[in-house]
Scaffold this active site. Structure first.
Site, mmCIF file in Angstrom:
data_model
loop_
_atom_site.group_PDB
_atom_site.id
_atom_site.type_symbol
_atom_site.label_atom_id
_atom_site.label_comp_id
_atom_site.label_asym_id
_atom_site.label_seq_id
_atom_site.Cartn_x
_atom_site.Cartn_y
_atom_site.Cartn_z
ATOM 1 N N HIS A 162 129.973 -39.221 34.709
ATOM 2 C CA HIS A 162 129.100 -39.621 33.602
ATOM 3 C C HIS A 162 127.643 -39.312 33.888
ATOM 4 O O HIS A 162 126.779 -39.529 33.049
ATOM 5 C CB HIS A 162 129.260 -41.104 33.295
ATOM 6 C CG HIS A 162 130.564 -41.396 32.638
ATOM 7 N ND1 HIS A 162 131.673 -41.737 33.359
ATOM 8 C CD2 HIS A 162 130.946 -41.329 31.346
ATOM 9 C CE1 HIS A 162 132.685 -41.887 32.517
ATOM 10 N NE2 HIS A 162 132.270 -41.642 31.307
ATOM 11 N N SER A 167 139.526 -31.613 31.547
ATOM 12 C CA SER A 167 138.570 -30.873 30.724
ATOM 13 C C SER A 167 137.462 -30.281 31.586
ATOM 14 O O SER A 167 137.069 -30.850 32.603
ATOM 15 C CB SER A 167 137.974 -31.795 29.666
ATOM 16 O OG SER A 167 137.352 -32.896 30.269
ATOM 17 N N GLU A 210 123.194 -40.184 13.966
ATOM 18 C CA GLU A 210 121.791 -39.882 14.234
ATOM 19 C C GLU A 210 121.379 -40.341 15.630
ATOM 20 O O GLU A 210 120.574 -39.697 16.296
ATOM 21 C CB GLU A 210 120.892 -40.574 13.192
ATOM 22 C CG GLU A 210 121.011 -40.012 11.777
ATOM 23 C CD GLU A 210 122.141 -40.646 10.967
ATOM 24 O OE1 GLU A 210 123.032 -41.300 11.553
ATOM 25 O OE2 GLU A 210 122.140 -40.470 9.731
HETATM 26 N N1 GLN Z 1 142.321 -35.017 30.553
HETATM 27 C C1 GLN Z 1 141.228 -35.691 29.969
HETATM 28 C C2 GLN Z 1 139.947 -34.945 30.279
HETATM 29 O O1 GLN Z 1 139.806 -34.445 31.329
HETATM 30 C C3 GLN Z 1 141.126 -37.110 30.460
HETATM 31 C C4 GLN Z 1 139.973 -37.861 29.859
HETATM 32 C C5 GLN Z 1 139.981 -39.366 30.058
HETATM 33 O O2 GLN Z 1 140.557 -39.897 30.941
HETATM 34 N N2 GLN Z 1 139.295 -40.094 29.233
HETATM 35 O O3 GLN Z 1 139.045 -34.867 29.475
#
Ligand code: GLN
Ligand code: ZN
Length: 774
Positions: free
Chosen positions: A708, A447, A16
């Protein structure tokens, strides 16, 4: 005898908190609604613990983002760059700006640094200190939450990170002092908090000093002695529970035992011999109690009651029942919430499920243990005890766990199996020839944004609403668009985007034997980000290739290199709930061999660059230095075993983030990856100094922007960071990439930021050619 809990998961049984935070950040709910969601979770947690017989129920263990950041605000240690933001925004937005950075109404502030909480996968926001750091009571959260519970009829035990650990968790932002010297400035604010808590009716306060499990300097130990004596002088009737967890007191034991506190909390899971040491030492004052952390707060296995009862009985015999508290080993924020929500019998079979306990079940275990161990039994608990014994026996002998072929393969490992064919110097020449990359090659960490659509496809696929073919077609389209964007923006080494992956460990675990999964076993990683660690219950092996199809598909779309993306053995181990019936090293080696098979298969499929992520190497380090060498030896070997099955001209990358590298730089070099990408931008390239001082031989991609934060950095900012990097690392050794994966970002900001990043690399190349021609 009492029951004591150190902290309860605050994400909510159905995440939540995550949902409320994210709605608030995107402007979809108001501050009041967010605060109400937090309050609902707290109420639920307190009631659950009260109903299940916990005597000392924690408060202030809740946090909207991070408990260290909460304390930073409580103590008014707000870095100067937020002064203007604080003036024009409310305290909630200030809090989130410190956590995540903010770009709004022409204001632009970067987030505070984030790093891992001891050896866990929880990340906290690092306090920043200046030489003349002032502290003041800025937020009264701890007091407000105590009152909130009191209004529900529950007198809680407020939890605060202790003053010494708080300072040690932070970082000096200027030269000329050590943060521990700030203790005299800091302590008066703690007094103010304690005074207010006592005035509101608190009798117990838990102060966490997990640094007592680490190697401390004399100065730091003296600070501990000073702080707890001062607190005792000012608040003689407040019962202080001094909590240590994650390891033994070690050489801090005499300092600890001399402190005038009411209770010591011990982590008897991580350090089972501590109790004997303390009882045998005769140094425990006769009015001091022990909180026995016998229920593992960091793993999901059902407690072994017989074992725990033996420990409790030993303590009871020595000290008497009144001086004993039964507790989990540490805060339960490192455990998933509730095993009762696991109804997926096909994956988490009833046989495996009966071996497990999550936070709610651990609370019940704590209470049951107390009832079993105490003399005032008003009920016959022999059925519960028998059930527990049976489940533990079943696990030991279950056929699900043992695979002879895997055990034999591990036994058959030869020396040299963990070495590449030739040294890096040779490989580098071959790779340069094969890959033909420019100076300052650009890449990403793997990613790309996992949009709500991508996640909804996966959800539909899992529910059977999409067929495999339909699902794959959608992912292929997303992958293709991502490849096209990377081509158009001029990135040199492409990735497929990882759209088929829910999580970098879970994705692999799902395809490996020996792993199983929970449906709802979420644990907070940082802020609103939660992870659902796989459960490694048996010997690990890889029945079929796991990533080859996607890498091959992406590579078929483009003449540029596509980097294969894998998670390394140490990270898979570290971010899973691991077996506690064999050494971690054994499990890690099994995983390494499975990954090695995958690396070899990727190479066979024509993938020339393969990244094996190891962001968790550092956090796996034992907290006490004397245990480091052993861990590093098997962990680095495991990584190398996974990477060494390929030819010299196949380029192995690794990636690490959010850790200090200084003290393990030799070991990172020993991993012998051809390229390492690391997170660097939050610390403004400070992290790179370790690599520079060491003269790190291999290639390095220091992250040039923080993933982030939704903030889009300018190419000038990134050029500035790259210049800083190029000043200490030879230009031909440098790569250009973000700090980490982009899965949590939106496409819009991702595209803008990566275009800026490519521009930054281009500027660096121009500057370098210019230099050469001059
Ligand atoms: N290859 C992963 C990504 O790009 C690495 C993520 C990580 O280091 N926590 O999401
Ligand atoms: Zn990362």
């Amino acid at each position: 005898m009492k029951t004591n809990n150190l902290g309860y998961p605050r994400i909510g049984s159905n995440r939540e908190l995550k949902k409320a935070n994210e709605l608030y950040w995107s402007g979809k709910i108001s501050a009041e609604e967010l605060l109400a969601a937090g309050s609902a979770i707290r109420t639920q947690n307190w009631k659950l613990q009260a109903e299940n017989g916990i005597d000392l129920i924690p408060s202030n263990d809740f946090s909207l983002y991070d408990q260290v950041l909460d304390l930073t605000l409580t103590l008014g240690a707000i870095p100067e760059r937020y002064t203007e933001f604080a003036r024009t925004n409310n305290s909630l937005d200030l809090y989130f700006a410190m956590a995540r950075g903010a770009q709004k109404n022409g204001q632009d502030v970067v987030a505070m640094e984030m790093t891992k909480w001891f050896d866990t996968n929880y990340h906290y926001i690092v306090p920043e200190f200046t030489k003349n750091q002032k502290f003041e009571l800025f937020s009264t959260k701890a007091i407000a939450e105590f009152i909130e519970a009191k209004n529900l009829g529950i007198i809680t035990k407020p939890v605060l990170i202790g003053p010494v650990s708080y300072l040690l968790l932070g970082k000096e932002k200027e030269e000329g002092f050590h943060r521990i010297d700030l203790i005299h400035n800091l302590l008066p604010v703690y007094f103010e908090i304690l005074q207010k808590l006592e005035a509101e009716g608190a009798t117990y306060v838990q102060l966490d000093e997990p640094f007592l499990a680490l190697n401390l300097t004399n100065n730091e130990r003296e600070a501990i002695t000073y702080v707890y004596n001062e607190i005792n002088n000012k608040f003689p009737s407040l019962k202080i529970i001094l909590a240590n967890y994650f390891d033994c007191f070690g050489e801090n034991i005499d300092t600890a035992l001399a402190l005038p506190v009411d209770t010591f909390h011990l982590d008897l899971v991580r350090c089972s011999l501590q109790l004997d040491d303390i009882l045998d030492s005769g140094k425990l004052a006769s009015n001091v109690n022990l909180s026995l952390g016998v229920v593992d707060g960091r793993n999901i296995w059902k407690n072994d009651f017989k074992k725990s009862l033996a420990i409790i009985e030993k303590a009871v015999t020595a000290l008497g029942e009144n001086r004993i508290l039964v507790a989990p080993s540490c805060s339960l924020i490192h455990s998933p919430c509730d095993l009762d929500l696991e109804t997926n019998d096909a994956t988490l079979t009833p046989e495996i499920k009966q071996w497990l306990a999550f936070a709610k079940q651990k609370i019940k275990e704590v209470t049951l243990l107390k009832q079993l161990a105490s003399n005032e039994i008003d009920h016959d608990y022999s059925i519960e005890l028998a059930e527990n014994t049976l489940a533990n026996q079943d696990r030991k002998t279950s056929k699900l766990i043992h695979n002879e072929a895997v055990k034999n393969r591990v036994k058959g490992i030869k020396t040299g199996d963990d070495q590449r064919q030739n040294a890096f110097a040779t490989r580098r020449i071959k790779q340069a020839e094969a890959l033909q990359l420019p100076l300052f090659p650009t890449t990403t960490i793997g990613s790309f944004p996992q949009t709500p659509e991508v996640r909804s496809w996966r959800a539909k696929f899992k529910k059977g609403e999409l067929t495999q073919t339909e699902y794959d077609a959608l992912l292929e389209k997303e992958t293709e668009e991502t490849i096209r964007f990377q081509e158009e923006s001029g990135i040199d080494v492409l990735v497929h985007g990882e759209f088929e992956r829910n999580d970098m460990v879970e994705y692999f675990g799902e395809q490996l034997d020996g792993f199983t999964f929970t449906k709802n076993g979420w644990v907070q990683s940082y802020g609103s980000r939660c992870v659902k660690p796989p459960v490694i219950y048996g010997d690990v092996s890889r029945p079929t290739p796991m990533t080859v199809k996607w890498a091959e598909f992406a590579q078929s779309l483009t003449p540029k290199w596509v980097k294969g993306m894998l998670t390394g053995p140490v990270t898979i181990l570290q971010w899973s709930f691991v077996r506690n019936d064999q050494p971690r090293s054994e499990t890690c080696t099994q995983i390494a061999l499975a990954i090695r098979d995958e690396v070899v298969d990727l190479e066979k499929a024509g993938i020339k660059i393969i990244q094996i992520d190891e962001p968790a190497i550092r956090e796996g380090l034992p907290l006490r230095k004397e245990e480091w060498a052993d861990y590093l030896d098997w962990a680095i070997k495991a990584f190398r075993s996974s990477a060494s099955g390929v030819a010299d001209d196949t380029q192995i990358h690794t990636h690490m983030c959010y850790s200090e590298f200084n003290d393990i730089i030799q070991n990172i070099a020993d991993m012998d990856a051809d390229v390492i990408t690391i997170e660097c931008s939050r610390s403004q390239m400070e992290l790179l100094d370790a690599f520079a001082d060491f003269k790190f031989p291999n290639e390095i991609g220091p992250g040039v922007y923080d993933i982030h934060s939704p903030r889009v950095p300018s190419n000038e900012e990134m050029v500035h960071l790259l210049e800083k990097a190029a000043a200490v690392i030879p230009a031909n050794q440098l790569w250009v990439n973000p700090d980490c994966g982009l899965k949590t970002r939106h496409w819009d900001e991702t595209k803008k930021a990566l275009i800026e990043m490519v521009n930054a690399a281009k500027k660096m190349r121009v500057a370098a050619t210019h230099l050469e021609t001059v």
